[in-house]
Structures are given as structure tokens and as C-alpha cells.
Design an enzyme around this catalytic site. Structure first.
Site, PDB file in Angstrom:
ATOM      1  N   PHE A 109      61.605  68.852  21.708  1.00  0.00           N
ATOM      2  CA  PHE A 109      60.356  69.426  22.196  1.00  0.00           C
ATOM      3  C   PHE A 109      59.998  70.601  21.283  1.00  0.00           C
ATOM      4  CE2 PHE A 109      57.591  71.954  24.898  1.00  0.00           C
ATOM      5  CZ  PHE A 109      56.750  70.979  25.408  1.00  0.00           C
ATOM      6  N   ASP A 112      68.234  72.330  27.633  1.00  0.00           N
ATOM      7  CA  ASP A 112      66.870  72.414  28.158  1.00  0.00           C
ATOM      8  C   ASP A 112      66.722  71.302  29.199  1.00  0.00           C
ATOM      9  OD1 ASP A 112      64.147  72.321  28.698  1.00  0.00           O
ATOM     10  OD2 ASP A 112      63.571  72.861  26.646  1.00  0.00           O
ATOM     11  N   TYR A 128      56.993  73.731  36.475  1.00  0.00           N
ATOM     12  CA  TYR A 128      55.726  73.045  36.802  1.00  0.00           C
ATOM     13  C   TYR A 128      55.781  71.531  36.661  1.00  0.00           C
ATOM     14  CZ  TYR A 128      55.053  73.726  31.704  1.00  0.00           C
ATOM     15  OH  TYR A 128      55.212  73.760  30.337  1.00  0.00           O
ATOM     16  N   LYS A 129      56.937  70.982  36.301  1.00  0.00           N
ATOM     17  CA  LYS A 129      57.057  69.521  36.184  1.00  0.00           C
ATOM     18  C   LYS A 129      57.570  68.962  37.521  1.00  0.00           C
ATOM     19  CE  LYS A 129      57.229  69.797  31.222  1.00  0.00           C
ATOM     20  NZ  LYS A 129      58.009  70.353  30.127  1.00  0.00           N
ATOM     21  N   ARG A 160      52.653  57.660  27.721  1.00  0.00           N
ATOM     22  CA  ARG A 160      53.769  58.142  28.527  1.00  0.00           C
ATOM     23  C   ARG A 160      53.376  58.098  30.003  1.00  0.00           C
ATOM     24  NH1 ARG A 160      56.240  64.163  28.048  1.00  0.00           N
ATOM     25  NH2 ARG A 160      54.152  64.549  28.832  1.00  0.00           N
TER      26      ARG A 160
HETATM   27  C1  PLP Z   1      57.620  71.315  29.334  1.00  0.00           C
HETATM   28  C2  PLP Z   1      58.735  71.733  28.434  1.00  0.00           C
HETATM   29  C3  PLP Z   1      58.850  73.068  28.031  1.00  0.00           C
HETATM   30  C4  PLP Z   1      57.828  74.071  28.472  1.00  0.00           C
HETATM   31  O1  PLP Z   1      57.942  75.311  27.879  1.00  0.00           O
HETATM   32  P1  PLP Z   1      57.025  76.510  28.391  1.00  0.00           P
HETATM   33  O2  PLP Z   1      57.364  77.627  27.503  1.00  0.00           O
HETATM   34  O3  PLP Z   1      57.416  76.787  29.820  1.00  0.00           O
HETATM   35  O4  PLP Z   1      55.598  76.081  28.296  1.00  0.00           O
HETATM   36  C5  PLP Z   1      59.918  73.399  27.218  1.00  0.00           C
HETATM   37  N1  PLP Z   1      60.828  72.480  26.835  1.00  0.00           N
HETATM   38  C6  PLP Z   1      60.729  71.174  27.197  1.00  0.00           C
HETATM   39  C7  PLP Z   1      61.752  70.191  26.772  1.00  0.00           C
HETATM   40  C8  PLP Z   1      59.665  70.770  28.007  1.00  0.00           C
HETATM   41  O5  PLP Z   1      59.562  69.501  28.367  1.00  0.00           O
END
Ligand code: PLP
Length: 416
Positions: A131, A206, A231-232, A375
Site C-alpha cells: 500500500f 499493517d 474506517y474500513k 475490486r
Molecule cells: C487504507 C489503508 C491505509 C490508510 O492509511 P491512512 O493514513 O489512515 O489514510 C494504510 N495502509 C493500508 C494497507 C490500507 O489499506
């Protein structure tokens, strides 16, 4: 997991919904009429209880009790309280998790802290196509001269071989997503953590695409650090604060590079010199976002009530149904594992972007990831088997009729 999947054979989607022990949970969410929401992996749906709770916090706690709410309604304890509720979802103890900042900022704090805990080592080891923010935050640390980012596709091999045959001895910390945000591939948390430790490195997971979707056991894996998204699958709302996990054994020696006053041992002593709070609280930086924390707490309570084991099993059954239903669509290729995986699916298609937009126009909301990935998330708390079957039929129709090939479906928006 296998019970539902096995029983799925020969059952219609309606049968599966009738037999679904989580069917009641859909009513706990506000899902608009006519929408099939396949993007709960990116922004979880709105729990019905959230609006009333936020209205109460705003009108009563903020509006009437004003600043006294920091004590009276324990606003000050909210980051640790909600963190303690997330802890059982990730296999951590209550005092090892805190809600703070975004995933990105928590990555910065934990990576910098990991480098300090491993003096003489400066490599952050991660994998290509992680990510983006994970790699970007590591690059930010590197640009400050604090670290070097190394990417390897085979992490255990990179740790074992190391550069210059030094058995990975320059790696301070390994940073990986447990569930990959595109493919939903899952890393073996225990095996990779053990490989990191064998090379003397710390392990930072993560969990953004894992928490609330899969059963997790950070303690069992011996993980040192973790971050995850609010938020997921936790349904905390857009921009919900994230969480950070730091194993208790590291807390006393851990130094946050963002040494803000809320992580101070005595913030209201107003002293000039920084002294970290004991324990996980030292990961706080500034004033916590109380309204967002109140929304996140509703989502976490709901997911905890529904139970991650049950949610994971249903998600697996939903996504297995979808894979079977779209198997014959021309040009569509599954880009996710058929074995162990997270709660979403990725498919390649040369016209993925326009197909995604055409689906959204018909109320089937998934998302597109560059360059050619469709997705679909199968957040099991509010999806029905019938929804998944209908979405698959819609996808088949859009591809068969070429209904995606209209100018408005080709236009790229800021957020895909
Ligand atoms: C959604 C997501 C994030 C989000 O990071 P923010 O800083 O909270 O926006 C980070 N890492 C992964 C793997 C994600 O899927």
C-alpha cells in the site's frame, strides 16, 4: 468457514440468506435502497446507531457539558478505551493498543521507534507494491537520514541472505500488510514474524485490510508492532482515527518521534521537558478527535458483537459464491488467491475502470485500482448472498452488452 462453504453447494442465494446466522446484522446498518455495497473494505457502511450517538455527544457532551466532558464523559480516556476494545479483535492485550492519528502517522511513529530500538541497524524491509502510504512513510524517514528502505519480494529470503551475506543483520524492522490491499493475498503472520526475529529485526504489521475481517493473533505470532484502519471493516466513518499496537515488552523503551503533549506522562503539569507517559499512551501526540472516536467506538462494538470468526466465515462464503458466478465472464480474470485470502476480491479486465463506473451507475458499488483491477469487498455484516448473486449478474450483463462503453464511464474522477 468450511461448514458454510460446503453447505453452499446446491443452495440458492435465498436459501443461503435464510440459513445465515448473521442475517440480522444488516438491519444494524443504514444501507440505501437499491444499492449493493461492495466497497466496505474501503469505507465501511454506516451503523444505524452512529448518528444518534454522535448527535448525543454533540448536543449533550459538547453542547452542554463543554470542557468538563474531558473528565465527566471520559473523553480523555477514549483513545485507550477504544483501543482496548480493538485489542481482542487483533489478538492483543487491552493495554497494548491505542487509537490515534491516521495509519500513515502511526506508521511513522512506530517505524521511527523501531529504528531506535535496534541501534546500529537502519534498514526498513518491505515488499514492492505495498500500500503506497506504507512505502511513502518509510521514504519520508529515509529522506530525513533516519533509515534506508529496502524492498524484497521474498521477505524470509531477504532476511536470511541479507545484503553482503550478513544474514539481514542491518534490518531494523520488517513492514508488511497482512492482507494485500489489491490482491487480498495473506501473509503468514507467525512465520514471517519468526523470520524477522531470527534476523534480529522487529516486525510491524499493517492490519488495515485485516482488522474486523479475519481472526488475528498478534500475540500468538509474537508481533512487535501493528497499525490498522478505523474506517474500513471497523465502520468508524470517513477519516476515522486509526490504531497502533505496541507489544508491552517494548513499551518502556519506545520513544515516539512525535512527542506531543497528549503522550506526556503528565500533560496537565505543563512542564517544559518532555517525559513520555508510561505504557501505550506514549503513542498519542495531540488532542484526540472525540467525535470521530465516538463514531469508531460504535463500529468496533458492533463488529465485536458480531464476532470476527463468524464474519470471516460468511465473507468467505460470499466471495466464493461471487467467484463461481462470474467465472464465465469473458476477459475477467481473478487476481486474488483461491486459497487463504482477505475479505475482498480483485479481478483484472482491460476495461476495468469503465466497467466499475457502469456498475456504480446501476447501484453496485465496487472500486477500481490502477491499471486494470476491479475490486469488490464482501463486508459480511451487511451483505446478503442475494446481493452478491445480483451484483455478479449485473457485471455479466454490463460486459456482455458493452454497456460500460459510454463516454461518462471513461472519465476519471479524483478518487477511484
Ligand atoms: C487504507 C489503508 C491505509 C490508510 O492509511 P491512512 O493514513 O489512515 O489514510 C494504510 N495502509 C493500508 C494497507 C490500507 O489499506
Amino acid at each position: 468457514m468450511s461448514a458454510i462453504t460446503a453447505s453452499a453447494r446446491g443452495m440458492t442465494p435465498a436459501d443461503l440468506d435464510a440459513a445465515d446466522e448473521l442475517a440480522f446484522a444488516r438491519e444494524r446498518f443504514a444501507i440505501p435502497e437499491g444499492v449493493i455495497y461492495l466497497d466496505g473494505n474501503s469505507l465501511g457502511a454506516l451503523p444505524r446507531a452512529t448518528a444518534a450517538r454522535l448527535a448525543a455527544v454533540i448536543a449533550s457532551e459538547w453542547g452542554e457539558d463543554l470542557i468538563t466532558s474531558w473528565n465527566r464523559h471520559d473523553w480523555i480516556g477514549a483513545p485507550a478505551r477504544v483501543g482496548a476494545k480493538i485489542a481482542p479483535l487483533i489478538g492483543a492485550a487491552a493495554d497494548e493498543v491505542i487509537v490515534a492519528d491516521s495509519v500513515s502517522v502511526n506508521l511513522f511513529k512506530l517505524l521511527a521507534g523501531a529504528l531506535q530500538l535496534r541501534p546500529g541497524r537502519r534498514v526498513i524491509l518491505s515488499e514492492p507494491s505495498s500500500f503506497p502510504t506504507d512505502l511513502y512513510m518509510a521514504q519520508g524517514l529515509a529522506s530525513m537520514g533516519a533509515a534506508e528502505l529496502r524492498l524484497a519480494s521474498d521477505i524470509p529470503a531477504a532476511l536470511a541472505a541479507g545484503r553482503d551475506g550478513r544474514q539481514g543483520k542491518d534490518v531494523a524492522v520488517v513492514l508488511l500488510s497482512h492482507v494485500h490491499y489489491k490482491s487480498a493475498a495473506v501473509h503468514d503472520m507467525a512465520a514471517i514474524t519468526a523470520a524477522a526475529h531470527a534476523a534480529g529485526a522487529l516486525m510491524l504489521w499493517d492490519l488495515s485490510h485485516s482488522v474486523g475481517a479475519l481472526p488475528l493473533d498478534l500475540a500468538g505470532a509474537g508481533a512487535d508492532m501493528a497499525v490498522g484502519c478505523g474506517y474500513k471493516y471497523l465502520n468508524g466513518g470517513p477519516g476515522a482515527p486509526a490504531f497502533a499496537y505496541l507489544a508491552r515488552r517494548h513499551q518502556a523503551a519506545f520513544a515516539s518521534p512525535l512527542s506531543g503533549w497528549m503522550g506526556h506522562a503528565a500533560p496537565f503539569a505543563f512542564t517544559d521537558a518532555y517525559a513520555p507517559a508510561p505504557g501505550i499512551t506514549r503513542l498519542l501526540c495531540g488532542t484526540p478527535p472525540i467525535l470521530s472516536l465516538a463514531a469508531l467506538e460504535i463500529g468496533v462494538d458492533l463488529i465485536a458483537e458480531l464476532g470476527v470468526d463468524r464474519l470471516a466465515a460468511k465473507s468467505r462464503a460470499l466471495s466464493d459464491l461471487f467467484i463461481a458466478a462470474v467465472a464465465d465472464i469473458p476477459g475477467l480474470a481473478l487476481a486474488s488467491p483461491t486459497g487463504v485470502r482477505g475479505s475482498h476480491l480483485a479481478f483484472r479486465h482491460p476495461n476495468a475502470h469503465a466497467i466499475c463506473q457502469a456498475l456504480i451507475a446501476r447501484g453496485v458499488i465496487g472500486d477500481f485500482r490502477d491499471p486494470d483491477i476491479l475490486r469488490f469487498g464482501f463486508a459480511p455484516a451487511y451483505l446478503r448472498f442475494a446481493d452478491v448473486a445480483a451484483a455478479a449478474a449485473m457485471l455479466a450483463e454490463i460486459v456482455a452488452t458493452g454497456a460500460w462503453d459510454r463516454p461518462e464511464f471513461h472519465a476519471r474522477q479524483a478518487v477511484t
